[in-house]
Design a protein around this motif. Structure first.
Motif: not given
Length: 127
Positions: A1-30
């Motif tokens: 469940m923790a992996f799922l919540l972490l993935g959802l948080a990273l996905l939201a940050l990637k779509f919203a282009e917030i912080g350094p996550v916006a520059q990360w590869s999709w492989w890292v986010v997924l």
């Protein structure tokens, strides 16, 4: 469940282009989603999920039994107190002398001559 919540948080940050996550590869986010799938496959294949479910059901059953016993007035705590109380009071008031030997039991009564017959078929010899 923790992996799922972490993935959802990273996905939201990637779509919203917030912080350094916006520059990360999709492989890292997924990647947390892949780790969640791998964890669930491991947990199911080793029986971990089933053991947890059984432990949860056993706990609920014990709590339900305790609640029902308390509702009936047969609580375990009360039961322990009543078992200990007579033993403790008897031990404190009992003299230190040994108990007398038990009296022999009386001899059994001789068998009746009508024992083998059902009640409905017995005949009174006096009639």
């Amino acid at each position: 469940m923790a992996f799922l919540l972490l993935g959802l948080a990273l996905l939201a940050l990637k779509f919203a282009e917030i912080g350094p996550v916006a520059q990360w590869s999709w492989w890292v986010v997924l990647a947390p989603f892949g780790l969640a799938v791998a964890w669930w496959a491991y947990a199911d294949s080793t029986g971990l999920t089933q053991r947890r479910a059984i432990a949860k059901m056993d706990k609920r059953k014990a709590e339900r039994r305790q609640r029902d016993m308390e509702a009936l007035g047969l609580g375990i705590q009360r039961d322990k107190r009543t078992r200990r109380a007579p033993a403790a009071s008897a031990a404190s008031t009992r003299p230190a002398t040994p108990r007398p030997a038990a009296a022999p039991s009386p001899a059994p009564a001789p068998p009746s001559r009508f024992e083998d017959e059902p009640v409905a078929t017995r005949r009174d010899p006096e009639l």
